[in-house]
Structures are given as structure tokens and as C-alpha cells.
Design a protein around this motif. Sequence first.
Motif, PDB file in Angstrom:
ATOM      1  N   LEU A  48      -2.333  17.140 -21.171  1.00  0.00           N
ATOM      2  CA  LEU A  48      -1.404  17.455 -20.080  1.00  0.00           C
ATOM      3  C   LEU A  48      -1.224  16.264 -19.145  1.00  0.00           C
ATOM      4  N   LEU A  49      -2.271  15.446 -19.013  1.00  0.00           N
ATOM      5  CA  LEU A  49      -2.139  14.238 -18.194  1.00  0.00           C
ATOM      6  C   LEU A  49      -1.062  13.311 -18.753  1.00  0.00           C
ATOM      7  N   VAL A  50      -0.958  13.270 -20.081  1.00  0.00           N
ATOM      8  CA  VAL A  50       0.078  12.450 -20.714  1.00  0.00           C
ATOM      9  C   VAL A  50       1.459  12.948 -20.302  1.00  0.00           C
ATOM     10  N   HIS A  51       1.649  14.267 -20.384  1.00  0.00           N
ATOM     11  CA  HIS A  51       2.946  14.835 -20.011  1.00  0.00           C
ATOM     12  C   HIS A  51       3.207  14.671 -18.519  1.00  0.00           C
ATOM     13  N   THR A  52       2.148  14.729 -17.717  1.00  0.00           N
ATOM     14  CA  THR A  52       2.287  14.498 -16.281  1.00  0.00           C
ATOM     15  C   THR A  52       2.793  13.083 -16.012  1.00  0.00           C
ATOM     16  N   ALA A  53       2.168  12.115 -16.677  1.00  0.00           N
ATOM     17  CA  ALA A  53       2.573  10.721 -16.485  1.00  0.00           C
ATOM     18  C   ALA A  53       4.020  10.507 -16.932  1.00  0.00           C
ATOM     19  N   LEU A  54       4.395  11.131 -18.049  1.00  0.00           N
ATOM     20  CA  LEU A  54       5.771  10.999 -18.543  1.00  0.00           C
ATOM     21  C   LEU A  54       6.769  11.605 -17.560  1.00  0.00           C
ATOM     22  N   ALA A  55       6.420  12.769 -17.015  1.00  0.00           N
ATOM     23  CA  ALA A  55       7.328  13.435 -16.083  1.00  0.00           C
ATOM     24  C   ALA A  55       7.500  12.619 -14.811  1.00  0.00           C
ATOM     25  N   VAL A  56       6.395  12.101 -14.286  1.00  0.00           N
ATOM     26  CA  VAL A  56       6.456  11.323 -13.040  1.00  0.00           C
ATOM     27  C   VAL A  56       7.217  10.023 -13.264  1.00  0.00           C
ATOM     28  N   ALA A  57       7.023   9.415 -14.420  1.00  0.00           N
ATOM     29  CA  ALA A  57       7.698   8.150 -14.703  1.00  0.00           C
ATOM     30  C   ALA A  57       9.147   8.339 -15.134  1.00  0.00           C
ATOM     31  N   GLY A  58       9.538   9.581 -15.379  1.00  0.00           N
ATOM     32  CA  GLY A  58      10.908   9.831 -15.821  1.00  0.00           C
ATOM     33  C   GLY A  58      11.106   9.636 -17.305  1.00  0.00           C
ATOM     34  N   LEU A  59      10.024   9.335 -18.030  1.00  0.00           N
ATOM     35  CA  LEU A  59      10.151   9.085 -19.465  1.00  0.00           C
ATOM     36  C   LEU A  59      10.382  10.364 -20.249  1.00  0.00           C
ATOM     37  N   ALA A  60       9.964  11.499 -19.697  1.00  0.00           N
ATOM     38  CA  ALA A  60      10.185  12.764 -20.392  1.00  0.00           C
ATOM     39  C   ALA A  60      11.676  13.016 -20.573  1.00  0.00           C
ATOM     40  N   ALA A  61      12.472  12.625 -19.580  1.00  0.00           N
ATOM     41  CA  ALA A  61      13.923  12.800 -19.682  1.00  0.00           C
ATOM     42  C   ALA A  61      14.482  11.962 -20.829  1.00  0.00           C
ATOM     43  N   VAL A  62      13.957  10.752 -20.980  1.00  0.00           N
ATOM     44  CA  VAL A  62      14.391   9.887 -22.077  1.00  0.00           C
ATOM     45  C   VAL A  62      14.035  10.524 -23.422  1.00  0.00           C
ATOM     46  N   LEU A  63      12.825  11.079 -23.497  1.00  0.00           N
ATOM     47  CA  LEU A  63      12.373  11.691 -24.738  1.00  0.00           C
ATOM     48  C   LEU A  63      13.269  12.857 -25.141  1.00  0.00           C
ATOM     49  N   VAL A  64      13.617  13.697 -24.171  1.00  0.00           N
ATOM     50  CA  VAL A  64      14.416  14.883 -24.468  1.00  0.00           C
ATOM     51  C   VAL A  64      15.856  14.523 -24.840  1.00  0.00           C
ATOM     52  N   THR A  65      16.375  13.437 -24.267  1.00  0.00           N
ATOM     53  CA  THR A  65      17.770  13.071 -24.531  1.00  0.00           C
ATOM     54  C   THR A  65      17.929  12.193 -25.773  1.00  0.00           C
ATOM     55  N   MET A  66      16.832  11.859 -26.443  1.00  0.00           N
ATOM     56  CA  MET A  66      16.902  11.079 -27.686  1.00  0.00           C
ATOM     57  C   MET A  66      16.440  11.962 -28.841  1.00  0.00           C
ATOM     58  N   PRO A  67      17.377  12.596 -29.561  1.00  0.00           N
ATOM     59  CA  PRO A  67      17.020  13.565 -30.604  1.00  0.00           C
ATOM     60  C   PRO A  67      16.079  13.017 -31.669  1.00  0.00           C
ATOM     61  N   VAL A  68      16.287  11.778 -32.085  1.00  0.00           N
ATOM     62  CA  VAL A  68      15.447  11.222 -33.146  1.00  0.00           C
ATOM     63  C   VAL A  68      13.997  11.096 -32.673  1.00  0.00           C
ATOM     64  N   LEU A  69      13.814  10.560 -31.480  1.00  0.00           N
ATOM     65  CA  LEU A  69      12.467  10.400 -30.936  1.00  0.00           C
ATOM     66  C   LEU A  69      11.824  11.758 -30.681  1.00  0.00           C
ATOM     67  N   PHE A  70      12.611  12.674 -30.155  1.00  0.00           N
ATOM     68  CA  PHE A  70      12.081  14.006 -29.870  1.00  0.00           C
ATOM     69  C   PHE A  70      11.666  14.711 -31.157  1.00  0.00           C
ATOM     70  N   ARG A  71      12.498  14.586 -32.183  1.00  0.00           N
ATOM     71  CA  ARG A  71      12.194  15.219 -33.467  1.00  0.00           C
ATOM     72  C   ARG A  71      10.949  14.595 -34.094  1.00  0.00           C
ATOM     73  N   THR A  72      10.753  13.295 -33.893  1.00  0.00           N
ATOM     74  CA  THR A  72       9.563  12.635 -34.411  1.00  0.00           C
ATOM     75  C   THR A  72       8.299  13.210 -33.784  1.00  0.00           C
ATOM     76  N   VAL A  73       8.337  13.376 -32.460  1.00  0.00           N
ATOM     77  CA  VAL A  73       7.193  13.980 -31.772  1.00  0.00           C
ATOM     78  C   VAL A  73       6.976  15.409 -32.246  1.00  0.00           C
ATOM     79  N   GLN A  74       8.064  16.130 -32.443  1.00  0.00           N
ATOM     80  CA  GLN A  74       7.979  17.513 -32.912  1.00  0.00           C
ATOM     81  C   GLN A  74       7.325  17.584 -34.286  1.00  0.00           C
TER      82      GLN A  74
END
Length: 212
Positions: A48-74
Motif C-alpha cells: 500500500l505504501l507503493v500505491h500511496t507514493a504513486l498517488a502522491v506523486a501523481g504517477l497513478a494517474a499516468v498508470l491508469v491513462t496508459m492502457p498498455v502499462l496498466f494491462r501489464t500490471v494487471q
Amino acid sequence: MDAQLLAFVAVAAGMVALPGADFTVVVRNALASRASGLATAVGVAGGLLVHTALAVAGLAAVLVTMPVLFRTVQLLGGAYVLYLGLSGLYALRRRSAGGADAGEGAPSRAPSPAGSLRQGFLTNALNPKAPVLFLSLLPQFVPDGQPPLPRTLLLASVVVLLALVWFPAVALLVDRLGRWLRRPRTARAIEGGSGTALTALGLVLVTGPLLR
């Protein structure tokens, strides 16, 4: 009193306590040993700390808006959860096939603390639903006119703290009930159920549509 913050704590507590792969892995490892369950719980909070850092840094938004990267994580997350489920079912089948000499019905051998920590961390960190939840939930509890970064950090920290309370509590409860839960028939049912649940969750992530 910050009514929005209290409301967020209530919503986040329900989100953390909702049974899923994290809960299943903690229960399964806690059934093997208290130390294994607690290490897994701490690993989940670390994820959860990883997701916290991503959310605070704004990187989570990048992850969600990039289908290929998001699908890779999925796919990575689904494959890992699927591996945990299938390996658990395979170990249970081997013990059952071996009969008494193989310790039929006994709980699985406890993973090492490092292995348990890794399992909890990866199960949560590779969960593709977490960035979506953070992005959809956190902004709703940032008051108008307030700087978003400090508030987002506070809200994300609340989620981590709730996880540090909930998952160790689950591990300790399972250990406390260990005398009953570790009975051969009960142990087989729990391990079979957890293995099946993890396998199903992994299959949903691997074969299902993009979670967005």
C-alpha cells in the motif's frame, strides 16, 4: 472536527477490510504460523505504501491513462495471485495423496518471514485495482481551496495505517483460533478454499477485461 476526514476513515476501513487476495494470503500464512501471518500483513501494508507514493506523486494517474502499462500490471498481478493459488492447491493435493506419512490435513509449512513479507508485498503492490481506487476515492475527500498534495498524503497514510491495524489483527485472530483452525478437516477446507479463491482471482485478472 474534520467531518470529511472521519467519513474517509469509515470508507477506507471498509475498503481495507473487504476480503480479497490480501486477506486470503494473510489468513493462509497465519494458519501456518503467527510469524508468517504477521510478516504477510506487514508486506501488504508495504504494498500500500507503493500505491500511496504513486498517488502522491501523481504517477497513478499516468498508470491508469496508459492502457498498455496498466494491462501489464494487471497481468503481472493476476499471474502472481494465480501462482499463489495453484501452488497452494498443489501442496494440499500432495499432502493428501501422501496420507499420514506426508502429514495429511496438517497446515502447510510456514514460509520464512522474508518469504511471507514478499508474498504480502507483491500481492498488494501488483493489485491493478489499487491505483484506480486511490484516484477515484482520494480526490473526493480533498476540501475545495485546500492544497491537494498534503491532503492526499494524509488520506493515503490513513489507508496504510488502517492496513497496519487490520491485517495483523486478522493474523493474530487466526493464530488465536489456531487450535480449531488447524484441525485436519478444517485446515484442509481453509487451505482448499484459499487456494481456490486465489486461483479464481488470478484468472479473473489474467483473462478478464481491462480494469478501468
